[in-house]
Design a protein around this motif. Sequence first.
Motif, mmCIF file in Angstrom:
data_model
loop_
_atom_site.group_PDB
_atom_site.id
_atom_site.type_symbol
_atom_site.label_atom_id
_atom_site.label_comp_id
_atom_site.label_asym_id
_atom_site.label_seq_id
_atom_site.Cartn_x
_atom_site.Cartn_y
_atom_site.Cartn_z
ATOM 1 N N ASP A 59 0.830 -1.208 0.000
ATOM 2 C CA ASP A 59 0.000 0.000 0.000
ATOM 3 C C ASP A 59 0.864 1.258 0.000
ATOM 4 N N ILE A 60 1.962 1.222 0.759
ATOM 5 C CA ILE A 60 2.825 2.390 0.872
ATOM 6 C C ILE A 60 3.565 2.662 -0.437
ATOM 7 N N SER A 61 3.985 1.606 -1.119
ATOM 8 C CA SER A 61 4.808 1.758 -2.320
ATOM 9 C C SER A 61 4.112 2.549 -3.413
ATOM 10 N N ALA A 62 2.800 2.614 -3.360
ATOM 11 C CA ALA A 62 2.062 3.345 -4.381
ATOM 12 C C ALA A 62 2.043 4.846 -4.109
ATOM 13 N N HIS A 63 2.435 5.237 -2.896
ATOM 14 C CA HIS A 63 2.328 6.651 -2.514
ATOM 15 C C HIS A 63 3.656 7.272 -2.072
ATOM 16 N N ASP A 77 8.216 7.109 -1.989
ATOM 17 C CA ASP A 77 9.472 6.593 -2.519
ATOM 18 C C ASP A 77 10.124 5.768 -1.413
ATOM 19 N N ILE A 78 10.085 4.458 -1.544
ATOM 20 C CA ILE A 78 10.581 3.588 -0.486
ATOM 21 C C ILE A 78 11.841 2.832 -0.907
ATOM 22 N N ALA A 79 12.433 3.219 -2.029
ATOM 23 C CA ALA A 79 13.563 2.458 -2.571
ATOM 24 C C ALA A 79 14.725 2.382 -1.584
ATOM 25 N N GLY A 80 15.038 3.504 -0.918
ATOM 26 C CA GLY A 80 16.159 3.509 0.008
ATOM 27 C C GLY A 80 15.967 2.532 1.149
ATOM 28 N N TYR A 81 14.787 2.536 1.731
ATOM 29 C CA TYR A 81 14.485 1.630 2.839
ATOM 30 C C TYR A 81 14.396 0.189 2.348
ATOM 31 N N LEU A 82 13.750 0.010 1.196
ATOM 32 C CA LEU A 82 13.527 -1.332 0.666
ATOM 33 C C LEU A 82 14.846 -2.002 0.285
ATOM 34 N N GLU A 83 15.658 -1.319 -0.521
ATOM 35 C CA GLU A 83 16.900 -1.910 -1.004
ATOM 36 C C GLU A 83 18.010 -1.856 0.053
ATOM 37 N N GLY A 84 18.085 -0.739 0.764
ATOM 38 C CA GLY A 84 19.175 -0.566 1.705
ATOM 39 C C GLY A 84 19.027 -1.359 2.987
ATOM 40 N N PHE A 85 17.779 -1.615 3.395
ATOM 41 C CA PHE A 85 17.575 -2.300 4.671
ATOM 42 C C PHE A 85 16.891 -3.648 4.502
ATOM 43 N N HIS A 133 19.032 -7.414 4.008
ATOM 44 C CA HIS A 133 19.031 -8.400 5.096
ATOM 45 C C HIS A 133 18.220 -9.656 4.738
ATOM 46 N N GLY A 134 17.815 -9.752 3.474
ATOM 47 C CA GLY A 134 17.135 -10.955 3.022
ATOM 48 C C GLY A 134 15.636 -10.956 3.229
ATOM 49 N N TYR A 135 15.047 -9.789 3.516
ATOM 50 C CA TYR A 135 13.602 -9.707 3.731
ATOM 51 C C TYR A 135 12.913 -9.183 2.479
ATOM 52 N N CYS A 136 11.698 -9.635 2.262
ATOM 53 C CA CYS A 136 10.996 -9.254 1.036
ATOM 54 C C CYS A 136 9.704 -8.483 1.277
ATOM 55 N N ASP A 137 9.181 -8.491 2.504
ATOM 56 C CA ASP A 137 7.887 -7.845 2.730
ATOM 57 C C ASP A 137 7.733 -7.474 4.206
ATOM 58 N N GLU A 138 6.873 -6.499 4.465
ATOM 59 C CA GLU A 138 6.643 -6.030 5.834
ATOM 60 C C GLU A 138 5.213 -5.523 5.980
ATOM 61 N N VAL A 139 4.646 -5.765 7.148
ATOM 62 C CA VAL A 139 3.339 -5.228 7.509
ATOM 63 C C VAL A 139 3.443 -4.660 8.913
ATOM 64 N N GLU A 140 2.837 -3.505 9.122
ATOM 65 C CA GLU A 140 2.870 -2.863 10.430
ATOM 66 C C GLU A 140 1.473 -2.835 11.039
ATOM 67 N N MET A 141 1.400 -3.098 12.339
ATOM 68 C CA MET A 141 0.146 -3.054 13.072
ATOM 69 C C MET A 141 0.275 -2.000 14.170
ATOM 70 N N PHE A 142 -0.594 -0.987 14.158
ATOM 71 C CA PHE A 142 -0.534 0.093 15.135
ATOM 72 C C PHE A 142 -1.630 -0.041 16.181
ATOM 73 N N PHE A 143 -1.298 0.353 17.401
ATOM 74 C CA PHE A 143 -2.258 0.371 18.502
ATOM 75 C C PHE A 143 -2.360 1.801 19.007
ATOM 76 N N ARG A 144 -3.581 2.298 19.116
ATOM 77 C CA ARG A 144 -3.800 3.703 19.448
ATOM 78 C C ARG A 144 -4.373 3.884 20.852
ATOM 79 N N ARG A 145 -4.045 5.041 21.434
ATOM 80 C CA ARG A 145 -4.613 5.437 22.706
ATOM 81 C C ARG A 145 -6.041 5.926 22.471
ATOM 82 N N PRO A 146 -6.805 6.158 23.543
ATOM 83 C CA PRO A 146 -8.181 6.649 23.374
ATOM 84 C C PRO A 146 -8.274 7.963 22.604
ATOM 85 N N ASP A 147 -7.212 8.787 22.650
ATOM 86 C CA ASP A 147 -7.242 10.052 21.918
ATOM 87 C C ASP A 147 -6.883 9.892 20.446
#
Length: 227
Positions: free
Chosen positions: A79-83, A85-93, A97-111
């Motif tokens: 989803d992020i790649s469409a909006h 420029d993630i090349a530096g993070y994708l290729e450099g990190f 290190h041999g990883y191909c994909d990532e998903v993030e899960m966020f938890f929010r406070r009541p505010d």
Amino acid sequence: MLPIPGSVIDQLLASIRDLMPIAGASCYFVDEQGRPFGHRLDGLSREQLQEYRQDYCECDPFLPALHQPSGKDIVALQDISAHRDIAGYLEGFLHRHGYCDEVEMFFRRPDGRIAMGIGMIRDERSGRFRASDLELIEKVKPFLHLALAAYLNASTDDAKWRASAFASQLTNREVEVVQHLLSGASNREIANLCNVTVATVKAHFFNIFGKTGVSSRTELVTRLLSH
């Protein structure tokens, strides 16, 4: 947000690993500027975390500050790649290190502010996240949030001590050290979480004691809770 015991975070990460195949995961807290700190790792190395902090945190497309306004709690790399420029993070990190994909899960406070997050990483062996994987994460996330509700809903008290004159005497790293102390972490555990040596943690406490006029960890916690 109240400090979360390390045992609770470990159980959280174990539940993610039981949920689906992943190469590694990282659970972290988020400060008022939307930056991650206090990482706890599963399947990832401290060296990788240090490299991330030094060279890739600022260009991380999953940086919580970037997703604070969106209200979206499950963010996939595709989803992020469409909006962005993630090349530096994708290729450099990730790829290096041999990883191909990532998903993030966020938890929010009541505010609505992001209080913590979990990054899930896959390599070629575990394969990229599929639509069915993301649907499963979406379904499980409310249950994980419920398990953390007692900590997430206590945001007011946490905000008070962070905004107090007591906390204003401390540097950001010293605040992080105190936060881990409140969760019951030992000096060695704090050193691992902050990616520093035990001697450095002791030095931080020495400075904290001097600034706040306390003489022990116990007295520090007592003074802190009183604020």
